[in-house]
Scaffold this active site. Structure first.
Site, PDB file in Angstrom:
ATOM      1  N   GLU A  10      -0.843  -9.134  -0.158  1.00  0.00           N
ATOM      2  CA  GLU A  10      -2.237  -9.438   0.161  1.00  0.00           C
ATOM      3  C   GLU A  10      -3.084  -9.510  -1.112  1.00  0.00           C
ATOM      4  O   GLU A  10      -3.994 -10.347  -1.205  1.00  0.00           O
ATOM      5  CB  GLU A  10      -2.790  -8.392   1.129  1.00  0.00           C
ATOM      6  CG  GLU A  10      -2.203  -8.553   2.536  1.00  0.00           C
ATOM      7  CD  GLU A  10      -2.730  -7.529   3.511  1.00  0.00           C
ATOM      8  OE1 GLU A  10      -3.491  -7.893   4.407  1.00  0.00           O
ATOM      9  OE2 GLU A  10      -2.367  -6.337   3.358  1.00  0.00           O
ATOM     10  N   ALA A  54       0.848  -1.188   0.000  1.00  0.00           N
ATOM     11  CA  ALA A  54       0.000   0.000   0.000  1.00  0.00           C
ATOM     12  C   ALA A  54       0.886   1.242   0.000  1.00  0.00           C
ATOM     13  O   ALA A  54       2.081   1.179   0.314  1.00  0.00           O
ATOM     14  CB  ALA A  54      -0.911  -0.012   1.217  1.00  0.00           C
ATOM     15  N   GLU A  65       4.192  -5.225   7.999  1.00  0.00           N
ATOM     16  CA  GLU A  65       3.420  -4.171   8.656  1.00  0.00           C
ATOM     17  C   GLU A  65       3.764  -3.982  10.128  1.00  0.00           C
ATOM     18  O   GLU A  65       3.662  -2.867  10.657  1.00  0.00           O
ATOM     19  CB  GLU A  65       1.922  -4.459   8.513  1.00  0.00           C
ATOM     20  CG  GLU A  65       1.355  -4.210   7.131  1.00  0.00           C
ATOM     21  CD  GLU A  65       1.538  -5.393   6.173  1.00  0.00           C
ATOM     22  OE1 GLU A  65       0.991  -5.330   5.068  1.00  0.00           O
ATOM     23  OE2 GLU A  65       2.226  -6.369   6.550  1.00  0.00           O
ATOM     24  N   GLY A 115       0.567  -4.900   1.371  1.00  0.00           N
ATOM     25  CA  GLY A 115      -0.669  -4.936   0.611  1.00  0.00           C
ATOM     26  C   GLY A 115      -0.508  -5.545  -0.760  1.00  0.00           C
ATOM     27  O   GLY A 115      -1.458  -6.105  -1.326  1.00  0.00           O
TER      28      GLY A 115
END
Length: 699
Positions: free
Chosen positions: A107, A63, A127, A104
Site C-alpha cells: 500500500e 504493517a 489481509e 501495508g
C-alpha cells in the site's frame, strides 16, 4: 537510523530499514521517518524526483501485526498518514521493490506514482487471510492500476503474484535488469519531467465487475474468511464513485470494524502463535541447529511413505528401510505415483519431479542406517516392536545421529532407554498424510539434549512443518486431548445423539471434520488398539462401548466401507448406517439411559470444553509450555478452525467463568467424573485471568 536519504544526480533516495522483514512499524518509526525525509528532500532545490527503497532482501512484509491489538486509530493511522503525505508530494515518486511487497508495504508502494520491481519480486495484499481487508488505500488504488475485476480477485483471495504478472497487469511499471536501485534511479530520471501520476487520479476500469462479484460469491468460502471477502467486495465497490476520498473513507471504516471482529482477532492470534512456537521456552537461543541433509526412514508403510515424501519435497535425501522387499516396492510405486501426479497437476516442474524421485532410495538392509544425519522410526505402534528397532539403531547408527520415533502415544523416555544415547533420542510425531499435514509434534524426552531439540526444530522448518514441542505423556498434546474430545462424542451418542448430529454440529461450528467422521477416516482399528491398552492402564477412566461395538463387527471406517457411516467407496461421502444407529440405541438401553433430545449447543460445548479442560492439565504438568502451543497443535493437526483461534484461545473468548460454570453443570450428568475442573482453570478464575496471561509469562 531506520530511515535515511541522499541525493544522487538530482534524484532523491529515501531508504528505510527494519530488518529482517522491513515492516512499516510505527513503533520503529518507519512511517514517521519516511515522511520526515520526504519533507527534507522536497525542500531541497534541484531535486526532480524521489525513489523510495528498502534495505535488505525484502521491500516490506507490511504493517507490524504485533501492533494490531491497539485501537484502530493507532493501527491504521501512521501508514495512512504516510500515504497521505506521499499523495501531497509535489515530486514524482518511484518505489524500488525487491523480495516481497506485502500488505501495508504494498500500500505504501501504491502511494507512489510508479513501481520498479526486481525480476523475482512478489506482490500481495493478504489481509483477507487475517480476517481483514487492506486498510491504507489498497482497495482504492490497486483497482485503478489493474482494473477492478483483477484487483478484487487478488484482494479477496490474498493472492501472491509474480513481478511478471504485476508488470503485465499494470501494478509494476518496469522490471529491473541487474541492479534494482540503479534501475529505479534511471526510471525516476526519465519520468521526472512528467510530473505526478498518482494512482488515485487514474480512471477506473469496472468492466465485468458485477459478474466477478457474482462468481466470487458462488464459490465455496472458508466460513472464517467469508466476512472479510464480503468486506473486500464492499470496499472495492465503494471506490467506483467519482469521489476518491469518499471511497477511501469507506475502506478505512470497514477495516476498522473488521479489526475488532472475532474472526480477525482469532486469525491474528493464530498467525502469531505459529511463529511463537519456534521460540521454545528453556531452549538456549544461541544454539544453532545442526545441518540435516540425509534422513533414513524405518518402515515402508503409510507413515513411512508420507514422511519420506515430505523430506524429498524439501530438497533433502531420504532412504526408506524395511526388511520386507515387497513393502519397499509398494512404497516406491506409491511415492513415485504421488510425485508424478503432482507434476501432472502442475504443482511440480518436470525437473523438480525427477529430482524428488532421485532423492528417494530404498533398502532392505538395516545396516544402511549408517551415513544419515537423522533416522526416523515409523513402524507399528507397539512398544515391543519399538524396542527391537531402537536396539538395532543404537548398535548400527553413526555416533551423533539423531534417533527419532514417530510414535503417536508411546513413552519416548522408555524408547530412549533402549539405547545408550538417550540424549540423541526424540519423538517426531507426524500427522497423516505426513507429506501434506503441517503439524509436527516434537516430543522432548527427559534426557533429550538441547542440541538435539534445536536441530529437530530446525529440521521441522526445513521440511516446512510447524514444529511444536511437547513433553512425554500418553498421547502428548494432541492425542491426549483428542481422547477427551472423543470421550464426550461417544457419551453424547449414549445419551441421545446420533453420529450425523454430533459431526454436523461440530462441522457447522467450524471443525474441518466431525469427531466420528475423523475416526472413520483415520481407521477405527487404530483407536480400538489404543483403547484396549488404556483400559488396562487406566481402569478408573472408563470408555463408552459404542466404538468397540462397531469395531467388533470389523467395521473400521472408510477402508472397510463401514464405520459410523456407510461408504460406497474410499473417500466417498458418508451415508447414514441404520444398523449402527440401532446398535447405539440398544447400548443406551443396556446402560439404562433414557435417550433425550440433545442440542447442537450442548454437543459443541461438551466437545470443546473437554479439550480446554485437558489442555489446562497439560499446562499444569508442563507437557505443553504455553496455551499457544496447544492451540497451534489443534489448528494445524486436528482441523480446529483458525478463525476460532484454538481451544484455549476460544475458551478465553467465551470467558473462563462461563466455561467453569458449564463444566459444573455437565458434572451433574452421565459420567460426570470426566468434568472435574483442572485446578489451573479454578486458579485462573480466582485470579481473574485467562490463558492468554500464560502465553506472555512463558515466552
Amino acid at each position: 537510523m531506520p530511515v535515511s536519504s541522499q541525493i544522487v544526480n538530482d534524484i532523491g533516495v529515501i531508504v528505510f530499514s527494519n530488518p529482517p522483514l522491513n515492516p512499516i512499524s510505527a513503533t520503529a518509526g518507519i512511517p514517521q521517518g519516511i515522511a520526515a525525509e520526504l519533507d527534507a528532500l522536497e525542500a531541497q532545490p534541484g531535486v526532480r524526483a524521489i525513489v523510495l527503497a528498502a534495505e535488505g532482501r525484502m521491500f516490506s512484509a507490511g504493517a507490524d501485526i504485533s501492533e494490531f491489538d491497539r485501537n484502530a486509530a493507532e493501527v491504521g493511522g501512521p501508514i495512512r498518514a504516510l500515504i497521505a503525505r506521499l499523495d501531497a508530494c509535489r515530486l514524482p515518486l518511484v518505489a524500488a521493490i525487491q523480495g516481497s511487497a506485502l500488505g501495508g508495504g504494498l500500500e505504501v508502494a501504491l502511494g507512489c506514482d510508479y513501481r520498479v520491481a526486481a525480476q523475482d519480486a512478489r506482490f500481495a495484499l493478504p489481509e483477507v487471510t487475517l480476517g481483514l481487508i487492506p486498510g491504507a488505500g489498497g482497495t482504492q488504488r490497486l483497482p485503478r492500476l489493474t482494473g477492478a475485476v483483477r484487483a478484487l480477485e487478488w484482494i479477496a483471495a490474498g493472492s501472491t503474484i509474480t513481478a511478471k504478472t504485476a508488470h503485465e497487469a499494470g501494478l509494476a511499471d518496469a522490471l529491473a535488469e541487474g541492479d534494482l536501485r540503479a534501475a529505479a534511479l534511471a526510471f525516476a530520471a526519465r519520468v521526472a519531467a512528467d510530473g505526478r501520476r498518482r494512482p488515485r487520479d487514474l480512471p477506473l476500469n469496472t468492466e465485468g465487475f458485477d459478474e466477478a462479484v457474482a462468481a466470487l460469491r458462488a464459490k465455496p468460502q472458508n466460513p472464517g474468511l467469508r466476512m472479510a471477502v464480503e468486506a473486500a467486495i464492499a470496499a472495492v465497490s465503494a471506490g467506483q464513485g467519482a469521489d476518491f476520498d469518499a471511497g477511501l473513507a469507506e475502506e478505512y471504516r470497514i477495516f476498522d470494524a473488521l479489526l475488532v471482529s472475532e474472526p480477525a482477532r482469532a486469525l491474528r492470534y493464530a498467525f502469531g502463535a505459529e511463529r511463537a512456537v519456534a521460540r521454545v521456552p528453556g531452549l538456549d537461543p544461541a544454539l544453532r541447529a545442526a545441518e540435516i541433509r540425509r534422513v533414513a526412514v524405518i518402515g515402508a508403510g503409510t507413515m513411512g511413505i508420507g514422511i519420506s515424501l515430505a523430506i524429498v519435497q524439501a530438497g533433502l535425501q531420504a532412504r526408506v528401510i524395511d526388511l520386507n522387499p515387497e513393502a519397499l516396492e509398494r512404497a516406491r510405486a506409491r511415492s513415485e505415483a504421488t510425485i508424478l501426479r503432482n507434476r501432472d497437476r502442475g504443482r511440480l516442474s518436470e525437473a523438480a519431479a525427477t529430482a524428488q524421485i532421485a532423492a528417494l532410495s530404498y533398502s532392505s538392509d538395516f545396516s544402511d542406517v549408517k551415513g544419515h544425519d537423522l533416522i526416523i522410526e515409523a513402524v507399528f505402534e507397539d512398544m515391543g516392536v519399538k524396542e527391537k528397532v531402537f536396539t538395532e539403531l543404537d548398535r548400527l547408527a553413526d555416533p551423533g545421529t539423531i534417533l527419532a520415533s514417530n510414535t503417536s502415544t508411546l513413552d519416548v523416555d522408555r524408547i530412549a532407554d533402549f539405547t545408550a544415547r538417550p540424549e540423541d533420542v526424540v519423538g517426531l510425531h507426524f500427522f497423516s498424510p505426513a507429506n501434506l499435514m503441517k503439524l509436527l509434534e516434537v516430543v522432548r524426552g527427559a534426557k533429550t539434549s538441547q542440541q538435539t531439540l534445536a536441530t529437530v526444530m530446525g529440521f521441522a522448518r526445513q521440511i516446512r512443518k510447524v514444529g511444536v514441542v511437547a513433553g512425554v505423556c500418553d498421547g502428548f498434546i494432541g492425542n491426549r486431548m483428542f481422547e477427551e474430545y472423543l470421550r464426550q462424542a461417544y457419551l453424547l451418542l449414549e445419551e441421545g445423539a446420533l453420529p450425523a448430529q454430533v459431526d454436523g454440529a461440530m462441522e457447522r461450528w467450524g471443525m474441518a471434520m466431525g469427531p466420528l467422521r475423523t475416526m472413520d477416516l483415520a481407521g477405527q482399528d487404530i483407536g480400538w488398539n489404543i483403547r484396549k491398552r488404556r483400559a488396562a492402564e487406566q481402569p478408573d477412566r472408563p470408555y463408552s462401548r459404542v466404538p468397540d461395538l462397531i469395531c467388533e463387527q470389523g467395521w473400521f471406517g472408510q477402508k472397510t466401507g463401514r464405520g459410523y457411516y456407510i461408504y460406497a467407496e474410499p473417500g466417498a461421502k458418508p451415508g447414514v448406517d441404520p444398523e449402527v444407529e440401532a446398535m447405539i440405541v440398544a447400548e443406551s438401553a443396556r446402560l439404562g439411559l433414557v435417550r433425550r433430545q440433545i442440542s447442537d449447543e450442548e454437543i459443541v460445548e461438551r466437545c470443546l470444553f473437554a479439550l480446554t479442560n485437558e489442555g489446562a492439565r497439560l499446562l499444569e504438568e508442563g507437557i505443553a509450555a504455553r496455551p499457544l502451543d496447544i492451540d497451534t497443535v489443534w489448528m494445524n493437526g486436528y482441523g480446529f478452525p483458525r478463525f476460532r483461534g484454538g481451544p484455549m484461545f476460544y475458551a478465553d473468548r467465551v470467558g473462563l467463568p462461563k466455561v467453569a460454570a458449564r463444566m459444573a453443570e455437565f458434572a451433574k450428568g452421565n459420567q460426570g467424573w470426566a468434568w472435574a475442573a483442572a485446578p489451573l482453570i479454578t486458579r485462573l478464575n480466582t485470579e481473574g485471568r485467562g490463558f492468554a496471561a500464560l502465553n506472555e509469562g512463558a515466552k
